[in-house]
Design a protein around this motif. Structure first.
Motif, PDB file in Angstrom:
ATOM      1  N   VAL A  34       0.862  -1.180   0.000  1.00 36.52           N
ATOM      2  CA  VAL A  34       0.000   0.000   0.000  1.00 36.52           C
ATOM      3  C   VAL A  34       0.902   1.234   0.000  1.00 36.52           C
ATOM      4  O   VAL A  34       1.690   1.441   0.923  1.00 36.52           O
ATOM      5  N   VAL A  35       0.802   2.003  -1.074  1.00 33.69           N
ATOM      6  CA  VAL A  35       1.640   3.188  -1.223  1.00 33.69           C
ATOM      7  C   VAL A  35       0.753   4.423  -1.198  1.00 33.69           C
ATOM      8  O   VAL A  35      -0.177   4.542  -2.005  1.00 33.69           O
ATOM      9  N   VAL A  36       1.016   5.318  -0.263  1.00 34.90           N
ATOM     10  CA  VAL A  36       0.285   6.578  -0.219  1.00 34.90           C
ATOM     11  C   VAL A  36       1.120   7.643  -0.929  1.00 34.90           C
ATOM     12  O   VAL A  36       2.321   7.760  -0.699  1.00 34.90           O
ATOM     13  N   VAL A  37       0.464   8.370  -1.840  1.00 30.88           N
ATOM     14  CA  VAL A  37       1.139   9.438  -2.575  1.00 30.88           C
ATOM     15  C   VAL A  37       0.607  10.769  -2.069  1.00 30.88           C
ATOM     16  O   VAL A  37      -0.613  10.996  -2.064  1.00 30.88           O
ATOM     17  N   ILE A  38       1.506  11.608  -1.597  1.00 33.58           N
ATOM     18  CA  ILE A  38       1.068  12.932  -1.169  1.00 33.58           C
ATOM     19  C   ILE A  38       1.963  14.000  -1.813  1.00 33.58           C
ATOM     20  O   ILE A  38       3.034  13.689  -2.347  1.00 33.58           O
ATOM     21  N   GLY A  39       1.499  15.229  -1.742  1.00 32.16           N
ATOM     22  CA  GLY A  39       2.275  16.311  -2.319  1.00 32.16           C
ATOM     23  C   GLY A  39       1.378  17.488  -2.635  1.00 32.16           C
ATOM     24  O   GLY A  39       0.160  17.346  -2.676  1.00 32.16           O
ATOM     25  N   PRO A  40       1.992  18.651  -2.868  1.00 31.17           N
ATOM     26  CA  PRO A  40       1.212  19.855  -3.114  1.00 31.17           C
ATOM     27  C   PRO A  40       0.349  19.751  -4.367  1.00 31.17           C
ATOM     28  O   PRO A  40       0.605  18.914  -5.239  1.00 31.17           O
ATOM     29  N   SER A  41      -0.653  20.615  -4.430  1.00 31.66           N
ATOM     30  CA  SER A  41      -1.521  20.669  -5.593  1.00 31.66           C
ATOM     31  C   SER A  41      -0.691  20.949  -6.845  1.00 31.66           C
ATOM     32  O   SER A  41       0.202  21.786  -6.836  1.00 31.66           O
ATOM     33  N   GLY A  42      -0.972  20.212  -7.901  1.00 27.54           N
ATOM     34  CA  GLY A  42      -0.262  20.417  -9.160  1.00 27.54           C
ATOM     35  C   GLY A  42       1.048  19.666  -9.269  1.00 27.54           C
ATOM     36  O   GLY A  42       1.761  19.795 -10.262  1.00 27.54           O
ATOM     37  N   SER A  43       1.364  18.829  -8.264  1.00 25.40           N
ATOM     38  CA  SER A  43       2.660  18.139  -8.296  1.00 25.40           C
ATOM     39  C   SER A  43       2.668  16.931  -9.226  1.00 25.40           C
ATOM     40  O   SER A  43       3.722  16.365  -9.492  1.00 25.40           O
ATOM     41  N   GLY A  44       1.482  16.518  -9.714  1.00 22.70           N
ATOM     42  CA  GLY A  44       1.449  15.435 -10.692  1.00 22.70           C
ATOM     43  C   GLY A  44       0.862  14.129 -10.174  1.00 22.70           C
ATOM     44  O   GLY A  44       0.925  13.101 -10.856  1.00 22.70           O
ATOM     45  N   LYS A  45       0.242  14.159  -9.000  1.00 29.52           N
ATOM     46  CA  LYS A  45      -0.277  12.932  -8.375  1.00 29.52           C
ATOM     47  C   LYS A  45      -1.374  12.292  -9.228  1.00 29.52           C
ATOM     48  O   LYS A  45      -1.358  11.090  -9.479  1.00 29.52           O
ATOM     49  N   SER A  46      -2.340  13.110  -9.658  1.00 30.24           N
ATOM     50  CA  SER A  46      -3.434  12.550 -10.462  1.00 30.24           C
ATOM     51  C   SER A  46      -2.921  12.087 -11.815  1.00 30.24           C
ATOM     52  O   SER A  46      -3.343  11.031 -12.324  1.00 30.24           O
ATOM     53  N   THR A  47      -2.010  12.840 -12.390  1.00 31.46           N
ATOM     54  CA  THR A  47      -1.451  12.456 -13.684  1.00 31.46           C
ATOM     55  C   THR A  47      -0.732  11.116 -13.565  1.00 31.46           C
ATOM     56  O   THR A  47      -0.838  10.257 -14.453  1.00 31.46           O
ATOM     57  N   LEU A  48      -0.030  10.921 -12.462  1.00 33.63           N
ATOM     58  CA  LEU A  48       0.652   9.645 -12.220  1.00 33.63           C
ATOM     59  C   LEU A  48      -0.361   8.492 -12.202  1.00 33.63           C
ATOM     60  O   LEU A  48      -0.176   7.476 -12.875  1.00 33.63           O
ATOM     61  N   CYS A  49      -1.443   8.670 -11.449  1.00 33.99           N
ATOM     62  CA  CYS A  49      -2.480   7.619 -11.385  1.00 33.99           C
ATOM     63  C   CYS A  49      -3.068   7.372 -12.757  1.00 33.99           C
ATOM     64  O   CYS A  49      -3.265   6.217 -13.170  1.00 33.99           O
ATOM     65  N   ARG A  50      -3.373   8.441 -13.459  1.00 35.94           N
ATOM     66  CA  ARG A  50      -4.012   8.301 -14.770  1.00 35.94           C
ATOM     67  C   ARG A  50      -3.084   7.633 -15.776  1.00 35.94           C
ATOM     68  O   ARG A  50      -3.531   6.892 -16.641  1.00 35.94           O
ATOM     69  N   ALA A  51      -1.789   7.890 -15.638  1.00 42.81           N
ATOM     70  CA  ALA A  51      -0.823   7.258 -16.544  1.00 42.81           C
ATOM     71  C   ALA A  51      -0.762   5.753 -16.293  1.00 42.81           C
ATOM     72  O   ALA A  51      -0.664   4.959 -17.229  1.00 42.81           O
ATOM     73  N   ILE A  52      -0.851   5.361 -15.020  1.00 42.94           N
ATOM     74  CA  ILE A  52      -0.782   3.936 -14.686  1.00 42.94           C
ATOM     75  C   ILE A  52      -1.958   3.197 -15.296  1.00 42.94           C
ATOM     76  O   ILE A  52      -1.855   2.051 -15.710  1.00 42.94           O
ATOM     77  N   ASN A  53      -3.081   3.886 -15.389  1.00 41.77           N
ATOM     78  CA  ASN A  53      -4.274   3.272 -15.966  1.00 41.77           C
ATOM     79  C   ASN A  53      -4.420   3.594 -17.447  1.00 41.77           C
ATOM     80  O   ASN A  53      -5.425   3.273 -18.060  1.00 41.77           O
ATOM     81  N   ARG A  54      -3.408   4.264 -17.994  1.00 42.99           N
ATOM     82  CA  ARG A  54      -3.388   4.619 -19.421  1.00 42.99           C
ATOM     83  C   ARG A  54      -4.532   5.556 -19.802  1.00 42.99           C
ATOM     84  O   ARG A  54      -4.962   5.582 -20.951  1.00 42.99           O
ATOM     85  N   LEU A  55      -5.045   6.293 -18.803  1.00 40.01           N
ATOM     86  CA  LEU A  55      -6.010   7.342 -19.131  1.00 40.01           C
ATOM     87  C   LEU A  55      -5.244   8.544 -19.672  1.00 40.01           C
ATOM     88  O   LEU A  55      -5.812   9.447 -20.282  1.00 40.01           O
ATOM     89  N   GLU A  56      -3.934   8.573 -19.417  1.00 41.57           N
ATOM     90  CA  GLU A  56      -3.031   9.558 -20.024  1.00 41.57           C
ATOM     91  C   GLU A  56      -1.913   8.786 -20.713  1.00 41.57           C
ATOM     92  O   GLU A  56      -1.445   7.779 -20.164  1.00 41.57           O
TER      93      GLU A  56
END
Ligand SMILES: Nc1ncnc2c1ncn2[C@@H]1O[C@H](COP(=O)(O)OP(=O)(O)OP(=O)(O)O)[C@@H](O)[C@H]1O
Ligand SMILES: [Mg+2]
Length: 247
Positions: A34-56
């Motif tokens: 279980v990996v928790v990803v945290i960081g400031p707004s705009g740091s790329g967290k959602s993009t990272l998730c979306r890339a893993i699912n190939r939504l990006e």
């Protein structure tokens, strides 16, 4: 950890125009981790998730799921994508379908199950997330916390190898946050491989094996929760923690 890698990102880069949103991302998540990803707004967290699912798409680098490269498109992609359950901040349930139909639909369409079998499994999962009695209602008739638990059940119905959560509780009222986090903790305890973007530090401390801290498209820290919260090494993380812990 990560002796048995399930999700592997190698030298992943992505740009949105001039913005280098993912910069040389290397991240391996082991089966059951279980990996928790945290960081400031705009740091790329959602993009990272979306890339893993190939939504990006990504510009360069590789992403492997259970040893397999993510294909670009087609049936193979649909199958691999279904192996990674995704839960977003907004619940994204189909408004004109009942709760039961929401959970059964993908099982029939993507996994090719018979409707009766899908419904039986859906009811089990709805029971597991504590909303069995809501099966015949429509999403709008449920609380936000209940809707989010249905969204989790729907993702689980595909029997994913891993689950990605992108700020699953940030649109919820405080009393509903707990019930969703409890479901997630139970999943983690059951051995589900999870990447969770969240600012819920209690969840990170109690359920995460690792905390990944992102800033400006980079992974700045990747450590155990205890290490991260008590001894952050970077100024970016120290600054971030001092801000969120003040709230
Ligand atoms: N489709 C897009 N087109 C252009 N820029 C984008 C797109 N999606 C995201 N961005 C930009 O990429 C950067 C990273 O966005 P992302 O949503 O991954 O951040 P985040 O860490 O999830 O932030 P938050 O905590 O606010 O959700 C931001 O600067 C954002 O504006
Ligand atoms: Mg985000």
């Amino acid at each position: 950890m990560a002796v048995d890698p399930l999700i592997e990102l190698q030298d992943v880069n992505k740009h949105f125009g001039d913005l280098h949103v993912l910069q040389d991302i290397n991240l391996t998540v082991g089966r059951g981790e279980v990996v928790v990803v945290i960081g400031p707004s705009g740091s790329g967290k959602s993009t990272l998730c979306r890339a893993i699912n190939r939504l990006e798409t990504i510009g360069s680098g590789t992403i492997r799921l259970d040893g397999q490269l993510l294909p670009d498109e087609g049936k193979e992609l649909a199958r691999l994508r279904a192996d990674v359950g995704m839960v977003f901040q907004s619940f994204n349930l189909f408004a004109h379908r009942t709760v039961l139909q929401n959970v059964s639909l993908g099982q029939v369409k993507v996994r090719g199950r018979k409707k009766e079998e899908a419904d039986r499994r859906s009811r089990e999962l709805l029971d597991r997330v504590g909303v069995a009695d809501q099966a015949d209602k429509y999403p709008a008739q449920l609380s936000g916390g209940q809707q989010q638990r249905v969204a989790i059940a729907r993702a689980l119905a595909m029997e994913p190898k891993a689950m990605l959560f992108d700020e699953p509780t940030s649109a919820l009222d405080p009393e509903m946050i707990t019930e969703v986090l409890e479901v997630m903790k139970a999943l983690a305890a059951d051995g589900m491989t999870m990447i969770v973007v969240t600012h819920e530090m209690g969840f990170a401390r109690s359920a995460a094996n690792r905390v990944v801290f992102m800033a400006d498209g980079r992974i700045v820290e990747d450590r155990t929760p205890d290490d991260f919260f008590t001894r952050p090494s970077s100024d970016r993380a120290k600054d971030f923690l001092s801000k969120i812990l003040k709230h």
